[in-house]
Design a protein around this motif. Structure first.
Motif: not given
Length: 89
Positions: A35-44, A58-61
Motif C-alpha cells: 500500500q505504501q509503494e502504491l501511495v509513493q507511485a501515485r505521488h511520483d 513522460a507526459a502522463t507522469v
C-alpha cells in the motif's frame, strides 16, 4: 473396477497437497508495504495510467504529478516525498 480403487488415493493426495499449501508461511512484502509503494507511485506520478500508455509516458507522469500536486498539495511549491495525506487511510 481398477479406476474406482484409485479414487480414494487421489483424494487423499489432493487433500494432503491442499493442506501443505495452506500452511506455507507468507513471504515477500506485507500488505502495508504494498500500500505504501502504491501511495509513493501515485505521488511520483507513475499511476494512474491506461492500458494503452504502459509504461506511462513522460507526459502522463508529468500530468499525474500536476494533478497530484493540485489535489493533494495545494499551496506547496514542490512536494518531494510522501507526507501525512499519503499515509492516511
Amino acid at each position: 473396477m481398477k479406476a474406482s480403487k484409485n479414487i480414494p488415493a487421489v483424494l487423499v493426495l489432493t487433500c494432503a497437497s491442499v493442506v501443505a499449501f495452506a500452511q506455507t508461511p507468507p513471504s515477500g512484502k506485507t500488505r502495508q508495504q504494498v500500500q505504501q509503494e502504491l501511495v509513493q507511485a501515485r505521488h511520483d506520478g507513475i499511476i494512474p495510467t491506461t492500458k494503452n500508455d504502459y509504461p506511462p509516458s513522460a507526459a502522463t507522469v508529468a500530468r499525474n504529478q500536476d494533478v497530484h500536486a493540485v489535489t493533494k498539495h495545494p499551496g506547496e511549491r514542490v512536494p518531494s516525498q510522501a507526507d501525512l495525506h499519503d499515509t492516511a487511510k
